[in-house]
Design a protein around this motif. Structure first.
Motif, PDB file in Angstrom:
ATOM      1  N   ALA A 152      41.956  33.322 -28.258  1.00 35.46           N
ATOM      2  CA  ALA A 152      41.904  34.388 -29.262  1.00 35.46           C
ATOM      3  C   ALA A 152      40.890  34.056 -30.357  1.00 35.46           C
ATOM      4  O   ALA A 152      40.155  34.943 -30.828  1.00 35.46           O
ATOM      5  CB  ALA A 152      43.279  34.609 -29.870  1.00 35.46           C
ATOM      6  N   THR A 153      40.829  32.785 -30.745  1.00 38.04           N
ATOM      7  CA  THR A 153      39.856  32.362 -31.756  1.00 38.04           C
ATOM      8  C   THR A 153      38.437  32.594 -31.267  1.00 38.04           C
ATOM      9  O   THR A 153      37.576  33.071 -32.016  1.00 38.04           O
ATOM     10  CB  THR A 153      40.058  30.877 -32.110  1.00 38.04           C
ATOM     11  N   ALA A 154      38.184  32.274 -30.005  1.00 37.32           N
ATOM     12  CA  ALA A 154      36.855  32.460 -29.428  1.00 37.32           C
ATOM     13  C   ALA A 154      36.442  33.928 -29.467  1.00 37.32           C
ATOM     14  O   ALA A 154      35.317  34.273 -29.859  1.00 37.32           O
ATOM     15  CB  ALA A 154      36.828  31.941 -27.994  1.00 37.32           C
TER      16      ALA A 154
ATOM     17  N   SER B 248      50.230  38.111 -24.733  1.00 37.17           N
ATOM     18  CA  SER B 248      49.380  37.546 -25.782  1.00 37.17           C
ATOM     19  C   SER B 248      48.380  36.581 -25.176  1.00 37.17           C
ATOM     20  O   SER B 248      48.447  36.251 -23.985  1.00 37.17           O
ATOM     21  CB  SER B 248      50.238  36.822 -26.828  1.00 37.17           C
ATOM     22  N   LEU B 249      47.472  36.114 -26.007  1.00 33.74           N
ATOM     23  CA  LEU B 249      46.451  35.165 -25.592  1.00 33.74           C
ATOM     24  C   LEU B 249      46.732  33.790 -26.186  1.00 33.74           C
ATOM     25  O   LEU B 249      47.326  33.673 -27.258  1.00 33.74           O
ATOM     26  CB  LEU B 249      45.072  35.628 -26.071  1.00 33.74           C
ATOM     27  N   ASN B 250      46.279  32.755 -25.509  1.00 34.80           N
ATOM     28  CA  ASN B 250      46.285  31.410 -26.074  1.00 34.80           C
ATOM     29  C   ASN B 250      45.492  31.443 -27.371  1.00 34.80           C
ATOM     30  O   ASN B 250      44.481  32.128 -27.491  1.00 34.80           O
ATOM     31  CB  ASN B 250      45.657  30.457 -25.062  1.00 34.80           C
ATOM     32  N   VAL B 251      45.931  30.685 -28.381  1.00 37.31           N
ATOM     33  CA  VAL B 251      45.308  30.770 -29.703  1.00 37.31           C
ATOM     34  C   VAL B 251      43.842  30.350 -29.685  1.00 37.31           C
ATOM     35  O   VAL B 251      43.022  30.921 -30.425  1.00 37.31           O
ATOM     36  CB  VAL B 251      46.109  29.956 -30.737  1.00 37.31           C
TER      37      VAL B 251
ATOM     38  N   PHE C  56      46.844  39.381 -35.651  1.00 40.06           N
ATOM     39  CA  PHE C  56      48.231  39.808 -35.492  1.00 40.06           C
ATOM     40  C   PHE C  56      48.353  40.724 -34.276  1.00 40.06           C
ATOM     41  O   PHE C  56      47.414  41.467 -33.953  1.00 40.06           O
ATOM     42  CB  PHE C  56      48.696  40.603 -36.722  1.00 40.06           C
ATOM     43  N   LEU C  57      49.501  40.710 -33.631  1.00 38.26           N
ATOM     44  CA  LEU C  57      49.726  41.626 -32.514  1.00 38.26           C
ATOM     45  C   LEU C  57      49.734  43.072 -33.001  1.00 38.26           C
ATOM     46  O   LEU C  57      49.390  43.992 -32.259  1.00 38.26           O
ATOM     47  CB  LEU C  57      51.057  41.292 -31.816  1.00 38.26           C
ATOM     48  N   GLU C  58      50.145  43.281 -34.267  1.00 39.25           N
ATOM     49  CA  GLU C  58      50.220  44.644 -34.802  1.00 39.25           C
ATOM     50  C   GLU C  58      48.999  44.996 -35.660  1.00 39.25           C
ATOM     51  O   GLU C  58      49.006  45.984 -36.398  1.00 39.25           O
ATOM     52  CB  GLU C  58      51.501  44.821 -35.634  1.00 39.25           C
TER      53      GLU C  58
ATOM     54  N   VAL D   9      43.808  42.007 -37.834  1.00 35.94           N
ATOM     55  CA  VAL D   9      43.050  42.426 -36.654  1.00 35.94           C
ATOM     56  C   VAL D   9      43.813  42.051 -35.385  1.00 35.94           C
ATOM     57  O   VAL D   9      44.652  41.143 -35.382  1.00 35.94           O
ATOM     58  CB  VAL D   9      41.643  41.790 -36.627  1.00 35.94           C
ATOM     59  N   HIS D  10      43.478  42.760 -34.325  1.00 36.44           N
ATOM     60  CA  HIS D  10      44.168  42.578 -33.047  1.00 36.44           C
ATOM     61  C   HIS D  10      43.153  42.680 -31.918  1.00 36.44           C
ATOM     62  O   HIS D  10      42.236  43.502 -31.961  1.00 36.44           O
ATOM     63  CB  HIS D  10      45.256  43.649 -32.886  1.00 36.44           C
ATOM     64  N   ILE D  11      43.300  41.841 -30.920  1.00 39.43           N
ATOM     65  CA  ILE D  11      42.452  41.915 -29.726  1.00 39.43           C
ATOM     66  C   ILE D  11      43.188  42.775 -28.701  1.00 39.43           C
ATOM     67  O   ILE D  11      44.247  42.373 -28.192  1.00 39.43           O
ATOM     68  CB  ILE D  11      42.189  40.515 -29.132  1.00 39.43           C
TER      69      ILE D  11
END
Length: 253
Positions: free
Chosen positions: A240-242, A234-237, A184-186, A222-224
């Motif tokens: 973000a998964t990686a 934001s990041l491409n999904v 999540f972004l938050e 969690v948030h990156i």
């Protein structure tokens, strides 16, 4: 020789309705077809040039229909812009789902992933990070879509994909004590948040993220964090998964 009817059938597998009816999907490219032949899945039909057949005859099952074709015939049947020397029709695996397969291991859950390239890349990432089971919401793009197959780079033959009622299964998992993480972004900084070696990591839709219904079942958000003062929101999904999977696995070292 590759007949007109067979070419028509091969091309029809680009459509989900036909794939579901025939319980089969298309695999293209020398490396991908070789991996299909070496996998536990059933290759119904192999269409390949003489050179490809000569080099790979030892791994072709006796139950497989083998069609020796010219490069031009394969080009006419192919869905790719740059066809290679082989394509194959592969039976879909029959995979039942039992919540027990998620116990004591890290698994992925995908909530309405729409882009075939993203899903294929995520399947490839799951394979790389040792994720054996990926559970998908019923509205996630079909994992046997030709673009997904190509992007998975053979990982589709090793990762088990499950299309289920995601909120219902996550609810059962939560009641069973399986931790559910979600991006999540938050959310909390993933580099500071305690992470377990087992559980379910949920990744959400490209535009809207994790749905409200699924998000309500997430126990750890969690948030990156971004390390740029100004930059992308934001990041491409798949990216973000990686990052998330890498951090989960790093904690195990």
């Amino acid at each position: 020789m590759l007949s007109k009817n067979k070419i028509k059938y091969i091309q029809s597998l680009s459509r989900k309705k036909i794939r579901d009816t025939e319980k089969a999907f298309l695999v293209e490219g020398d490396k991908m077809v070789t991996e299909a032949l070496e996998s536990s899945l059933t290759v119904e039909t192999l269409c390949a040039t003489t050179d490809f057949l000569r080099a790979n005859r030892r791994i072709v099952s006796g139950d497989t229909e083998v069609i020796e074709a010219t490069a031009d015939e394969i080009r006419k049947a192919s869905l790719l812009q740059s066809p290679q020397n082989a394509l194959a029709i592969v039976s879909m695996p029959e995979i039942g789902f039992d919540l027990g397969v998620l116990n004591d291991k890290l698994s992925l859950a995908l909530d309405f992933i729409q882009d075939p390239g993203n899903l294929g890349t995520i399947i490839r990432l799951a394979d790389w990070f040792g994720i054996k089971h990926v559970i998908c919401s019923e509205n996630t793009v079909d994992c046997f879509n030709p673009k997904v197959i190509q992007a998975s780079m053979g990982a589709i033959f090793r990762v088990q994909m499950h299309y289920i009622n995601l909120p219902a299964v996550l609810g059962e998992a939560s009641q069973s004590g399986i931790p559910i993480f979600g991006a999540f972004l938050e959310g909390e900084n993933i580099y500071k948040q305690p992470l377990s070696s087992s559980g379910i990591l949920v990744m959400g839709n490209e535009g809207n993220g994790i749905s409200t219904e699924v998000g309500a079942l997430v126990s750890d958000k969690v948030h990156i964090p971004s390390f740029a003062a100004e930059g992308s929101e934001s990041l491409n999904v798949s990216m973000a998964t990686a990052i998330c999977l890498s951090e989960f696995r790093r904690r195990q070292l």
